[in-house]
Design an enzyme around this catalytic site. Structure first.
Site, PDB file in Angstrom:
ATOM      1  N   LEU A  60       0.816  -1.215   0.000  1.00 39.74           N
ATOM      2  CA  LEU A  60       0.000   0.000   0.000  1.00 39.74           C
ATOM      3  C   LEU A  60       0.850   1.266   0.000  1.00 39.74           C
ATOM      4  CD1 LEU A  60      -2.923  -0.970   2.390  1.00 39.74           C
ATOM      5  CD2 LEU A  60      -3.021  -0.613  -0.090  1.00 39.74           C
ATOM      6  N   GLU A  61       2.081   1.181   0.470  1.00 34.76           N
ATOM      7  CA  GLU A  61       2.956   2.360   0.518  1.00 34.76           C
ATOM      8  C   GLU A  61       3.718   2.580  -0.783  1.00 34.76           C
ATOM      9  OE1 GLU A  61       1.468   1.339   4.135  1.00 34.76           O
ATOM     10  OE2 GLU A  61       2.957   0.009   3.220  1.00 34.76           O
ATOM     11  N   ILE A  85       0.135 -12.274  -0.731  1.00 25.77           N
ATOM     12  CA  ILE A  85      -0.364 -13.654  -0.757  1.00 25.77           C
ATOM     13  C   ILE A  85      -1.666 -13.695   0.028  1.00 25.77           C
ATOM     14  CG2 ILE A  85       0.108 -16.048  -0.122  1.00 25.77           C
ATOM     15  CD1 ILE A  85       3.119 -15.386  -0.356  1.00 25.77           C
ATOM     16  N   THR A  89      -8.243 -13.266   5.631  1.00 27.03           N
ATOM     17  CA  THR A  89      -9.162 -12.126   5.746  1.00 27.03           C
ATOM     18  C   THR A  89      -9.286 -11.396   4.407  1.00 27.03           C
ATOM     19  OG1 THR A  89      -7.457 -10.509   6.324  1.00 27.03           O
ATOM     20  CG2 THR A  89      -8.394 -11.818   8.140  1.00 27.03           C
ATOM     21  N   HIS A  91      -8.349  -8.479   3.882  1.00 25.99           N
ATOM     22  CA  HIS A  91      -7.265  -7.504   3.756  1.00 25.99           C
ATOM     23  C   HIS A  91      -6.525  -7.684   2.428  1.00 25.99           C
ATOM     24  CE1 HIS A  91      -4.293  -4.613   5.039  1.00 25.99           C
ATOM     25  NE2 HIS A  91      -3.322  -5.491   4.852  1.00 25.99           N
ATOM     26  N   ASN A 115       4.252  -2.296 -13.083  1.00 25.75           N
ATOM     27  CA  ASN A 115       3.670  -2.873 -11.871  1.00 25.75           C
ATOM     28  C   ASN A 115       4.087  -4.330 -11.735  1.00 25.75           C
ATOM     29  OD1 ASN A 115       2.154  -3.811  -9.749  1.00 25.75           O
ATOM     30  ND2 ASN A 115       0.199  -3.062 -10.510  1.00 25.75           N
ATOM     31  N   ARG A 129       6.531 -16.942 -10.229  1.00 29.32           N
ATOM     32  CA  ARG A 129       6.432 -15.650 -10.905  1.00 29.32           C
ATOM     33  C   ARG A 129       7.652 -14.762 -10.645  1.00 29.32           C
ATOM     34  NH1 ARG A 129       1.938 -18.002 -10.350  1.00 29.32           N
ATOM     35  NH2 ARG A 129       0.157 -17.625 -11.708  1.00 29.32           N
TER      36      ARG A 129
END
Length: 186
Positions: A60-61, A85, A89, A91, A115, A129
């Site tokens: 997220l940062e 991964i 939850t 999240h 990305n 990957r």
């Protein structure tokens, strides 16, 4: 089944002027992201580019770090690397969707970003990957950023000013016109 598929991969672009990228990595799964970084570094070197590398706490940062660097430094492009991964939850969904959306918005604003944030179900999927002998998504992200930089440079060569220009040299402010010497006219 996906292993049997073949994909067309564009050759790396060539550059007349040096190209400098910032690799932004969230090393939460460090063994995986080390492979991604190695692939990105190799791809950038193959194109004759240079890079700096910064680490951030999580996926997220990454977009925030890129936005800061875009405002405050002189990079031609950015490589976003990380690994998310799926856990127990929701999240996972938030991190995947919001990091991707933020990178897309930065790209639509003109940032050249590759990305390479992996969004996978298992560690085994991430390993395939990430590794250079596997899918090399770090190298792919670097290549994407390089292609966008090349496109930006090519389209920028014939740059035409766009936007609105005043029809006259004088400027009207609050009902009074000023000429180029700043003298008010009625």
């Amino acid at each position: 089944m996906a292993q049997a598929e073949t994909h067309h991969i564009l050759p790396l672009p060539a550059f007349d002027a040096p190209v400098r990228l910032l690799i932004v990595v969230a090393p939460y799964y460090k063994d995986i992201t080390d492979e991604l970084v190695a692939g990105a570094k190799a791809g950038i070197a193959k194109a004759g580019g240079s890079f700096d590398l910064v680490e951030v706490p999580g996926a997220l940062e990454i977009p925030t770090a890129i936005a800061i660097a875009r405002r405050q430094a002189d990079f031609d492009g950015f490589v976003a690397l990380g690994c998310v991964i799926r856990g127990e939850t929701t999240h996972y969904d938030t991190v995947c969707n919001d990091s991707s959306r933020a990178l897309t918005l930065l790209g639509l604003d003109g940032a050249c970003i590759g990305n390479g944030i992996l969004t996978v179900e298992t560690r085994e999927q991430a390993a395939v990957r990430a590794e250079a002998g596997g899918q090399n998504k770090g190298g792919g992200a670097a290549a994407a950023a390089l292609h966008l930089i090349a496109l930006s440079r090519r389209l920028g060569e014939g740059h035409k000013e766009i936007g609105f220009r005043p029809a006259r040299e004088d400027i009207r402010i609050a009902g009074k016109a000023s000429d180029s010497a700043g003298q008010n006219r009625a």
